[in-house]
Every structure is written in C-alpha cells, then in structure tokens.
Design a protein around this motif. Sequence first.
Motif, PDB file in Angstrom:
ATOM      1  N   GLU A 124       0.829  -1.201   0.000  1.00  0.00           N
ATOM      2  CA  GLU A 124       0.000   0.000   0.000  1.00  0.00           C
ATOM      3  C   GLU A 124       0.864   1.251   0.000  1.00  0.00           C
ATOM      4  O   GLU A 124       1.832   1.354   0.763  1.00  0.00           O
ATOM      5  N   ASP A 180      -2.555   9.283  -7.396  1.00  0.00           N
ATOM      6  CA  ASP A 180      -1.757   8.465  -6.479  1.00  0.00           C
ATOM      7  C   ASP A 180      -0.334   8.356  -7.000  1.00  0.00           C
ATOM      8  O   ASP A 180       0.119   7.296  -7.432  1.00  0.00           O
ATOM      9  N   TRP A 220     -10.115  -1.302   7.068  1.00  0.00           N
ATOM     10  CA  TRP A 220      -9.657   0.022   6.602  1.00  0.00           C
ATOM     11  C   TRP A 220     -10.303   0.443   5.282  1.00  0.00           C
ATOM     12  O   TRP A 220      -9.863   1.397   4.653  1.00  0.00           O
ATOM     13  N   LYS A 265      -6.664   7.888  -2.134  1.00  0.00           N
ATOM     14  CA  LYS A 265      -7.947   7.203  -2.060  1.00  0.00           C
ATOM     15  C   LYS A 265      -7.749   5.738  -1.708  1.00  0.00           C
ATOM     16  O   LYS A 265      -6.858   5.072  -2.219  1.00  0.00           O
ATOM     17  N   ASN A 266      -8.623   5.260  -0.812  1.00  0.00           N
ATOM     18  CA  ASN A 266      -8.635   3.844  -0.459  1.00  0.00           C
ATOM     19  C   ASN A 266     -10.014   3.294  -0.801  1.00  0.00           C
ATOM     20  O   ASN A 266     -11.036   3.883  -0.424  1.00  0.00           O
ATOM     21  N   PRO A 278      -8.359   6.557   4.129  1.00  0.00           N
ATOM     22  CA  PRO A 278      -7.040   6.833   3.546  1.00  0.00           C
ATOM     23  C   PRO A 278      -5.924   6.417   4.497  1.00  0.00           C
ATOM     24  O   PRO A 278      -5.958   6.746   5.690  1.00  0.00           O
ATOM     25  N   LEU A 279      -4.951   5.693   3.995  1.00  0.00           N
ATOM     26  CA  LEU A 279      -3.838   5.206   4.814  1.00  0.00           C
ATOM     27  C   LEU A 279      -2.742   6.274   4.818  1.00  0.00           C
ATOM     28  O   LEU A 279      -1.782   6.204   4.058  1.00  0.00           O
ATOM     29  N   SER A 334      -8.783  -5.804   5.163  1.00  0.00           N
ATOM     30  CA  SER A 334      -9.280  -4.953   4.077  1.00  0.00           C
ATOM     31  C   SER A 334     -10.638  -4.358   4.432  1.00  0.00           C
ATOM     32  O   SER A 334     -10.929  -3.201   4.083  1.00  0.00           O
TER      33      SER A 334
END
Length: 322
Positions: free
Chosen positions: A100, A123, A241, A106-107, A245-246, A238
């Motif tokens: 990741e 990204d 989260w 964006k996640n 956003p990470l 998955s």
Amino acid sequence: MILALVAPHTAGDPMGSQKWLNCRLVDIRQTLAQRGHRVSQPVISRILRAHDYRLRANLKCATGTSHPERDQQFASIRSQRAAHQAQGYPVISVDTKKKELVGNFKNAGQIWCQTPEEVDAHDFPQDALGRAVPYGMYDLSANCGTMYIGCSADTPTFAVDNLAHWCRTELRERYPQATHLLIEADSGGSNGARSRVWKHQLQRQVADGLGLTVTVCHYPTGASKWNPIEHRLFSEISKTWAGCPLRSFALIAHSIATTTTQTGLAVRAHLVTTIYATGVRVTTAEMATLNIESHTTCPQWNDTIRPRPKPPSEGVREVISL
C-alpha cells in the motif's frame, strides 16, 4: 437484420468486419437509418434483450491446465496440518498482503460520515511517505494473526526475520513445549518454494537459532486463494480500513491491530523499520550445508528443515604458572 449487425466476431477473425460488440444504441439506430431501416432505440433494446444480448463483462472461468500433482499436494497439506495439530504443534499460514502507498490517497470502500474524506486527485508514488509491505502470519489453531509492516523491500530475509520474531514471542507464549512448526505458504514471492534465501534463512534463524524442526508446505501455483491467511486475516483487514485513507504507517498498524471478527480473531501489528537489501544470493556450496529434506510427496513443494548439529566447543586449556 439487427442480430446480424451485433453478432460477435468469431475466434478465427478477431479483427473482422463486425464492429458492434461495444457500441451505443444510438450508434446502431443511426447506422440502421443510413441503410433505410427506421427503428427507435427502445425497439432496438427490446429486440436485443429478447435474443439475450446484453452488455457483459469478461467472465473469469478458464483456469488453464492444472498441475497433475495439484490434488495430491492439497491432500499432503491436510495430512501435515492434521499431524502437527494432533501433536499440539503450531501451524501457521504466511503471505505478503497487497503493498500500500502511504499518504493522502484514495482507499477503496465506503465509510459512514457526513462529508467524504478529501484525498489527492492522483496516487503518485513521489507524493507518498513510503510503501507499506504488510507481511502476515495466521495461527490456525489459535485464530490469531500477526502483521509486520515493513517500509523496505519484500525479501526472503524480511519474511524470515518476521517469522523468527514470531517464534521467539507468540510461539513460545502459546506453545512453550513445541519442537516442530508447520508453515503453509504460497509458491512464489518472498517465501517461494524455489527461493534459496528463504530456505537458508529458515535454517539459520529458525531451525538452528531456535531449535525448531520446520516443515514448509507450499500451495501449487495459482492456488494461493486456498492459503488460510487470505480469507481469514487479509480479507478482514481490508474490511477494517475500507474507505479510510492510509495516511501514515501508524494508522496502518492501528487499523490492523483493531481488526476483529465474530469468531474471535485477534491481530497484532508491528512496524519494521529495517532496510533490506535486494539481490542477495545463496551459493550452491552454502545450500549443501543445509539440513533440509525434501518430502517424497511433491518434493518441489514440501521440505523439512532440522537444526544442524552444533560444532563441538574447543576444550579450555588450563595454564599453570610455575
């Protein structure tokens, strides 16, 4: 007439004269009008649907040729798992989760909120704080997962370092008398069946360093979805989260550590800051020193690594002063 226009091309004519595989109804109507056929779009739609024509996506179903020993390997894994669990030995499933980008990106997924999270429009890797490499272990008997979030390369040494740490901590907590360990892994990646570095590090760090007899069973190529860690740990992380956003490594670790299920899954998370070198090689001479035995069943996927005898310590000479 319409059916002939929208008929798919044949396999032997991939670039043939049929151009109606992915066009709009308005395109069909206009072309038909040019040929003297006045038909409205609703009528065209009804005719197409009456003959079972739809806009369809590709369907993944062709698996190709299966390995002739595929079923035999699955039976071997079940047998090894049952034998180890019957003796009270740990059985773990290992793999690397999807890497990741860490940052305001964006996640996929959705979350409950009054206003959506604002993230970067693109990204771009250069805008990221780094790339997280989540390497995981899932204890099948205890229903416990452990994730090691690295910031470097996904190398065999990285994988075995994490495994050795797990053995020194969680294995000794749950199985203090264990002398054997079974690892279920994919055939590729940092814990691949053909990786010399993976086997060499297992011998040095786990078998010799911790005195454990390590059996490794790899799933056949293309069968990684049956590796328990995929659907018992990675899928739940998955979900945790999804839509978030990470933005930092700490947030990734927190999201992983708070992952739970109704069946009692517990997860621990560790940040790994070590930088691992790529391109490490193990020579044939070094491989010859390993105490490794390939199984008679599917030897390309199954190995047992035992601790090597320790060299005898040199006697201490006593010196007497006269």
